[in-house]
Design a protein around this motif. Structure first.
Motif, PDB file in Angstrom:
ATOM      1  N   ILE A 173      28.615  16.719  -7.941  1.00  0.00           N
ATOM      2  CA  ILE A 173      28.203  15.482  -7.297  1.00  0.00           C
ATOM      3  C   ILE A 173      27.579  14.568  -8.350  1.00  0.00           C
ATOM      4  N   LYS A 174      28.093  13.339  -8.400  1.00  0.00           N
ATOM      5  CA  LYS A 174      27.568  12.356  -9.335  1.00  0.00           C
ATOM      6  C   LYS A 174      26.772  11.312  -8.543  1.00  0.00           C
ATOM      7  N   TYR A 175      25.462  11.271  -8.811  1.00  0.00           N
ATOM      8  CA  TYR A 175      24.582  10.306  -8.157  1.00  0.00           C
ATOM      9  C   TYR A 175      24.404   9.101  -9.080  1.00  0.00           C
ATOM     10  N   THR A 176      24.621   7.907  -8.539  1.00  0.00           N
ATOM     11  CA  THR A 176      24.483   6.676  -9.315  1.00  0.00           C
ATOM     12  C   THR A 176      23.323   5.871  -8.749  1.00  0.00           C
ATOM     13  N   ILE A 177      22.353   5.567  -9.611  1.00  0.00           N
ATOM     14  CA  ILE A 177      21.145   4.846  -9.184  1.00  0.00           C
ATOM     15  C   ILE A 177      21.018   3.570 -10.004  1.00  0.00           C
ATOM     16  N   THR A 178      20.883   2.465  -9.301  1.00  0.00           N
ATOM     17  CA  THR A 178      20.612   1.180  -9.946  1.00  0.00           C
ATOM     18  C   THR A 178      19.226   0.739  -9.487  1.00  0.00           C
ATOM     19  N   THR A 179      18.280   0.766 -10.410  1.00  0.00           N
ATOM     20  CA  THR A 179      16.875   0.578 -10.031  1.00  0.00           C
ATOM     21  C   THR A 179      16.520  -0.879  -9.783  1.00  0.00           C
ATOM     22  N   GLY A 180      17.125  -1.798 -10.521  1.00  0.00           N
ATOM     23  CA  GLY A 180      16.681  -3.177 -10.452  1.00  0.00           C
ATOM     24  C   GLY A 180      15.389  -3.350 -11.246  1.00  0.00           C
ATOM     25  N   VAL A 181      14.753  -4.489 -11.082  1.00  0.00           N
ATOM     26  CA  VAL A 181      13.529  -4.811 -11.828  1.00  0.00           C
ATOM     27  C   VAL A 181      12.316  -4.307 -11.044  1.00  0.00           C
ATOM     28  N   PRO A 182      11.365  -3.631 -11.710  1.00  0.00           N
ATOM     29  CA  PRO A 182      10.191  -3.114 -10.983  1.00  0.00           C
ATOM     30  C   PRO A 182       9.246  -4.239 -10.574  1.00  0.00           C
ATOM     31  N   TYR A 183       8.454  -3.979  -9.568  1.00  0.00           N
ATOM     32  CA  TYR A 183       7.434  -4.919  -9.111  1.00  0.00           C
ATOM     33  C   TYR A 183       6.098  -4.566  -9.743  1.00  0.00           C
ATOM     34  N   PHE A 184       5.357  -5.610 -10.125  1.00  0.00           N
ATOM     35  CA  PHE A 184       4.058  -5.442 -10.782  1.00  0.00           C
ATOM     36  C   PHE A 184       2.945  -5.982  -9.889  1.00  0.00           C
ATOM     37  N   ILE A 185       1.759  -5.401 -10.051  1.00  0.00           N
ATOM     38  CA  ILE A 185       0.585  -5.901  -9.343  1.00  0.00           C
ATOM     39  C   ILE A 185       0.157  -7.211  -9.998  1.00  0.00           C
ATOM     40  N   ASP A 186       0.033  -8.270  -9.184  1.00  0.00           N
ATOM     41  CA  ASP A 186      -0.373  -9.573  -9.719  1.00  0.00           C
ATOM     42  C   ASP A 186      -1.863  -9.797  -9.497  1.00  0.00           C
ATOM     43  N   SER A 187      -2.281  -9.754  -8.241  1.00  0.00           N
ATOM     44  CA  SER A 187      -3.696 -10.001  -7.950  1.00  0.00           C
ATOM     45  C   SER A 187      -4.191  -9.004  -6.910  1.00  0.00           C
ATOM     46  N   LEU A 188      -5.492  -8.781  -6.917  1.00  0.00           N
ATOM     47  CA  LEU A 188      -6.127  -7.883  -5.956  1.00  0.00           C
ATOM     48  C   LEU A 188      -7.286  -8.610  -5.298  1.00  0.00           C
ATOM     49  N   LYS A 189      -7.190  -8.767  -3.988  1.00  0.00           N
ATOM     50  CA  LYS A 189      -8.264  -9.366  -3.221  1.00  0.00           C
ATOM     51  C   LYS A 189      -8.807  -8.345  -2.231  1.00  0.00           C
ATOM     52  N   THR A 190     -10.013  -8.568  -1.759  1.00  0.00           N
ATOM     53  CA  THR A 190     -10.625  -7.634  -0.811  1.00  0.00           C
ATOM     54  C   THR A 190     -11.098  -8.368   0.432  1.00  0.00           C
ATOM     55  N   SER A 191     -11.024  -7.655   1.527  1.00  0.00           N
ATOM     56  CA  SER A 191     -11.566  -8.152   2.791  1.00  0.00           C
ATOM     57  C   SER A 191     -12.345  -7.011   3.431  1.00  0.00           C
ATOM     58  N   ILE A 192     -13.613  -6.888   3.045  1.00  0.00           N
ATOM     59  CA  ILE A 192     -14.474  -5.793   3.498  1.00  0.00           C
ATOM     60  C   ILE A 192     -15.516  -6.373   4.441  1.00  0.00           C
ATOM     61  N   HIS A 193     -15.443  -6.017   5.715  1.00  0.00           N
ATOM     62  CA  HIS A 193     -16.264  -6.622   6.746  1.00  0.00           C
ATOM     63  C   HIS A 193     -17.746  -6.281   6.596  1.00  0.00           C
ATOM     64  N   THR A 194     -18.065  -5.019   6.275  1.00  0.00           N
ATOM     65  CA  THR A 194     -19.470  -4.605   6.145  1.00  0.00           C
ATOM     66  C   THR A 194     -19.986  -5.016   4.770  1.00  0.00           C
ATOM     67  N   LYS A 195     -21.053  -5.833   4.746  1.00  0.00           N
ATOM     68  CA  LYS A 195     -21.546  -6.373   3.481  1.00  0.00           C
ATOM     69  C   LYS A 195     -21.999  -5.282   2.511  1.00  0.00           C
ATOM     70  N   VAL A 196     -22.655  -4.252   3.062  1.00  0.00           N
ATOM     71  CA  VAL A 196     -23.162  -3.203   2.171  1.00  0.00           C
ATOM     72  C   VAL A 196     -22.008  -2.456   1.499  1.00  0.00           C
ATOM     73  N   LEU A 197     -20.900  -2.295   2.219  1.00  0.00           N
ATOM     74  CA  LEU A 197     -19.731  -1.651   1.623  1.00  0.00           C
ATOM     75  C   LEU A 197     -19.105  -2.553   0.565  1.00  0.00           C
ATOM     76  N   ASP A 198     -19.061  -3.860   0.849  1.00  0.00           N
ATOM     77  CA  ASP A 198     -18.482  -4.792  -0.118  1.00  0.00           C
ATOM     78  C   ASP A 198     -19.282  -4.777  -1.419  1.00  0.00           C
ATOM     79  N   SER A 199     -20.594  -4.744  -1.286  1.00  0.00           N
ATOM     80  CA  SER A 199     -21.448  -4.704  -2.473  1.00  0.00           C
ATOM     81  C   SER A 199     -21.236  -3.414  -3.268  1.00  0.00           C
ATOM     82  N   MET A 200     -21.131  -2.278  -2.556  1.00  0.00           N
ATOM     83  CA  MET A 200     -20.904  -0.990  -3.222  1.00  0.00           C
ATOM     84  C   MET A 200     -19.548  -0.974  -3.921  1.00  0.00           C
ATOM     85  N   TYR A 201     -18.529  -1.511  -3.240  1.00  0.00           N
ATOM     86  CA  TYR A 201     -17.182  -1.512  -3.821  1.00  0.00           C
ATOM     87  C   TYR A 201     -17.136  -2.357  -5.094  1.00  0.00           C
ATOM     88  N   GLN A 202     -17.725  -3.551  -5.036  1.00  0.00           N
ATOM     89  CA  GLN A 202     -17.679  -4.450  -6.189  1.00  0.00           C
ATOM     90  C   GLN A 202     -18.390  -3.841  -7.399  1.00  0.00           C
TER      91      GLN A 202
END
Length: 852
Positions: A173-202
């Motif tokens: 069996i011959k498997y042929t895979i064409t991957t294409g171009v990978p996706y990269f992480i551009d930006s990371l934003k956060t939406s943390i409702h509890t302020k104390v958790l947001d402060s700890m995360y940052q």
């Protein structure tokens, strides 16, 4: 006759191999055997294990291209019952004739015997049925491949397969895979409702697995979930769970870039029939309650005894049987501290390590006394083990002394012996064994015996007059071990009686790191049968006897019939005559030097030893579990013996012996410094292939009261866990050629490498190479061939190589290794390499578990 039978066996074996080579023998008509999976990634062949693991069907296993397990399966008769019955249907009278001298039941039962039925069951079980190509599974493999590449950032991956028929009933069996171009992480934003958790995360965002510019990987997002959950739950966020974390991924109009939004909602809970939400809170511990005798039976009973110690509350249904400190020292959840999973885990581990309780249970409940509902009561439930228990063991062993041994022991364990969570073990043990290398005049199979009694007291803290909490905090799980033992060996060398005692401290400075300090380690070895020396050390006797035949003049020293020296009167008498000048041998003569060396060795190995030592051992490993095949282990040890006794002898102005050495209890004690370094490294090559390497260096230097190292503290080379091309004690020292029966020295270098691989099932193979030797250095040995003087002596490192078979029984491994002397420094120059690389001079080793 022997040649004819060998030829017949060879022809039968060839016939079996030829008949089995028809690999499609069990492939049904219209079906095809899968011979190969070929994977092309963007037009290039790849051989990545992580990609191959996505395929549902793989070809039959092979060894160097030969499909052994498939061929074994093909040899087996698929229907042995029908074949056996057909045997009588085609010859009706045969059944009646067999039934006359065997009963009908026995004839029927014969069809279930090993030769008619069992051998085919064995072949089918050991073998491997042919892998028939299944298009449904192939399509599932395509779906899994797409999923794999998608999870690694290739959102536009395309995959297909093609079936290539090679021969009738065979295809790849011959498997042929064409991957294409990978996706990269551009930006990371956060939406943390509890302020104390947001402060700890940052505050910890730098540790995030999701970083701008990285290729998208689902694994990174899962790791980030675990990281956030672990951090929050170790810093007071009691109600937090990973499912509160979600990700929104935006790939629109981003040119293969992803904008990530991390969402953490508020805490949601059920209040009657209504779901409510509120911000997460940081919880503190308000109380720690410890229930010391919990069980399902007495759960509802009233506690009759309780006490408070260092803000811990201890409860018991009967009179409290433990000193509070012995329990609270094992509890890392403290009043006023933040809730933390890590403290719960550490407490559970420490309590379990006490070995006086069953696995503990730790629960938390919100303290209703706190109006803010931000306090927790920690409840530790302890279920005691039985105070007294008896254990027994029975083992079949193999060691460098015994070819085979049968050992049994019985142990009485007393828990909480002094009400401080201490554990006392009293053990009696016995062993009988067989060794062809030891003196055995009566030719008994079991010619070795050993029995002994041991006492061990384990204290779950550092037992010392002064507090050590600042140096070794309780988070390192410290313990103290006091031990004493006596053992007697019979027919092992000179027969020995061994008295031991020790005081040692153990702790874990960090995860996967252990430390041990033997403050005192006492050993007294008493030889019970020193007169047997020349019976045991036959090579020394033969060398002395040959010299005596030339220079001995006293006929009372020799046997009248054989002319050989009589043990012990003749050997001792001749040695004394040589060393006192009563023979024609002079100190400048080579034979005089040989006799002097033989006597020095006899005195050293037959005298009693008294060792008082202190040592420190440190080890570190990166191994995570039993299945981890990519790790390292480093271990080092330094030991000093005799220094304290010398200080005492100098202070007490003790007199010295004729040799200029101090004596304690009429014994010359040993004084030396010893150090060892041991490093093991494993590389996982995938597909159950592993490369393992070990390096070892050890040296023991005598000084002060000693000019040599006790036999029990010296090094030897050869054996199933060392250089496997030599028998134990039969390599070295240096290039001396192992002229003694038990060759040992005070310095050792060893290097070993193994390539381990799977053959089939639980049977595994290995190719190995072992290098190393032992030498005498800075002691009283003067033989140039045995001593290490400079780096040029490294050319005396011996090399052995070979192959082995191992059968994995899960709980231990049975091992056979065949070693060949590849480079033997004992041979004359020009005949050291491959001069003994033949089966006749190979060494077969049997061992339990891997050598390193």
């Amino acid at each position: 006759m022997k040649k004819i039978s060998t030829k017949i066996a060879t022809f039968i074996l060839i016939g079996i191999i030829i008949s089995a080579c028809n690999t499609v023998r069990r492939v049904p008509d219209g079906k095809q055997l899968l011979t190969k999976n070929e994977i092309l990634e963007n037009g290039k062949k790849i051989n990545k294990e992580e990609v191959e693991l996505q395929l549902y069907q793989k070809p039959n296993s092979s060894i160097l291209g030969y499909r052994l397990r498939l061929n074994l399966f093909n040899i087996a008769n698929p229907n042995p019952d029908s074949t056996y019955k057909a045997k009588f249907k085609n010859h009706p009278g045969k059944y009646e004739r067999k039934s006359k001298w065997l009963s009908a039941k026995q004839v029927d039962r014969l069809g279930k015997s090993f030769w008619y039925h069992g051998i085919h069951d064995f072949l089918k079980k050991t073998g491997e049925p042919p892998v028939i190509i299944d298009t449904l599974r192939t399509k599932k493999s395509i779906a899994r491949l797409k999923y794999f590449y998608f999870n690694n950032g290739f959102f536009g991956v395309k995959a297909n397969y093609k079936l290539d028929s090679l021969k009738p009933k065979k295809a790849k069996i011959k498997y042929t895979i064409t991957t294409g171009v990978p996706y990269f992480i551009d930006s990371l934003k956060t939406s943390i409702h509890t302020k104390v958790l947001d402060s700890m995360y940052q505050s910890k965002i730098a540790s995030s697995y999701i970083k701008s510019g990285n290729i998208y990987k689902t694994e990174d997002f899962n790791k980030e979930k675990d990281r956030i959950n672990t951090y929050f739950r170790n810093n007071g966020i009691y109600n937090f769970q990973p499912n509160y974390i979600t990700y929104d991924l935006d790939t629109l109009n981003s040119n293969n870039k992803i904008n990530v939004n991390l969402n953490i909602n508020d805490y949601s809970f059920q209040d009657n029939d209504t779901t409510k939400t509120e911000p997460f809170k940081i919880y503190k511990i308000s109380d720690v309650n410890i229930y010391t005798d919990y069980s399902a039976v007495n759960n509802s009973e009233i506690f009759t005894d309780s006490t408070t110690y260092n803000n811990f509350h201890l409860y018991s249904h009967t009179k409290l049987k433990y000193k509070p400190k012995s329990i609270t020292d094992a509890v890392f959840i403290t009043k006023g501290s933040l809730f933390a999973d890590s403290r719960t885990v550490l407490t559970t581990r420490y309590l379990n390590n006490l070995k006086i309780f069953n696995y503990p249970t730790i629960l938390y409940e919100v303290d209703k006394r706190d109006s803010t509902a931000q306090s927790l009561i920690a409840k530790v439930y302890l279920s005691p083990r039985k105070k007294y228990s008896v254990g027994a063991s029975f083992d079949v062993t193999h060691s460098n002394i015994q070819d085979i041994g049968i050992a049994a022991s019985i142990t009485e364990t007393i828990r909480n012996v002094f009400n401080g969570a201490e554990t006392l073990e009293i053990s009696a043990r016995g062993n009988i064994g067989a060794s062809k290398d030891l003196a055995n005049p009566q030719n008994n199979f079991f010619n070795v015996s050993e029995y002994g009694l041991d006492l061990k007291l384990n204290i779950p803290r550092i037992w010392f007059p002064f507090t050590t909490e600042k140096i070794i905090p309780k988070s390192m799980i410290p313990s103290t071990l006091l031990s004493a033992g006596i053992a007697t060996q019979k027919n092992i060398g000179l027969d020995k009686q061994n008295f031991t005692g020790s005081l040692s401290y153990n702790w874990n400075p960090k995860k996967n790191t252990t430390a041990r300090f033997d403050f005192l380690n006492i050993q007294y070895v008493r030889n019970l049968n020193p007169k047997n020396y020349f019976n045991v050390y036959a090579s020394s006797y033969n060398a002395l006897n040959n010299i005596a035949k030339v220079y001995n003049t006293d006929l009372s020293y020799v046997d009248k019939d054989t002319g050989d020296l009589i043990i012990e009167n003749g050997t001792n008498g001749f040695i004394n005559d040589v060393l006192t000048g009563k023979t024609t041998l002079t100190s400048s003569n080579k034979d005089f030097t040989s006799v002097n060396s033989i006597e020095e060795r006899r005195v050293r190995l037959s005298e009693n030893d008294f060792i008082l030592a202190s040592s420190f051992t440190f080890s570190k490993t990166t191994k995570t579990d039993l299945l981890d095949n990519s790790f390292y282990l480093f271990k080092t040890k330094i030991e000093s013996a005799g220094s304290l006794l010398t200080l005492f002898a100098n202070a007490a102005s003790l007199q010295k012996s004729q040799d200029g050495n101090y004596k304690i209890f009429n014994l010359e004690y040993s004084e030396y410094i010893k150090t060892e370094f041991d490093y093991i490294k494993y590389w996982d090559l995938t597909k159950e292939k592993v490369v393992a390497v070990r390096t070892f260096f050890g040296i023991a230097i005598p000084y002060g009261n000693s000019n040599n190292i006790p036999f029990s503290r010296s090094y030897f080379a050869g054996g199933s866990n060392d250089n496997r091309a030599w028998q134990p004690y039969q390599l070295g020292p240096g290039s001396s050629g192992a002229i003694n029966d038990f060759n040992e020295a005070n310095m050792k270098i060893a290097l070993s490498a193994e390539f381990r691989f799977k053959i089939f099932g639980n049977l595994k193979g290995a190719l190995f190479a072992d290098a190393g030797n032992i030498w005498n250095v800075l002691d009283n040995v003067t033989d140039e061939k045995s001593t290490f003087k400079n780096l040029s002596n490294l050319k005396e490192i011996a090399l052995g190589s070979g192959f082995g078979l191992r059968y994995d029984l899960n709980f231990f491994v049975i091992r056979f290794d065949l070693g060949f002397k590849t480079y033997n420094p004992a041979n004359e120059i020009g005949k050291r390499w491959f001069n003994e690389y033949v089966f006749a001079k190979s060494v077969l080793n049997f061992g339990i578990n891997y050598p390193f």
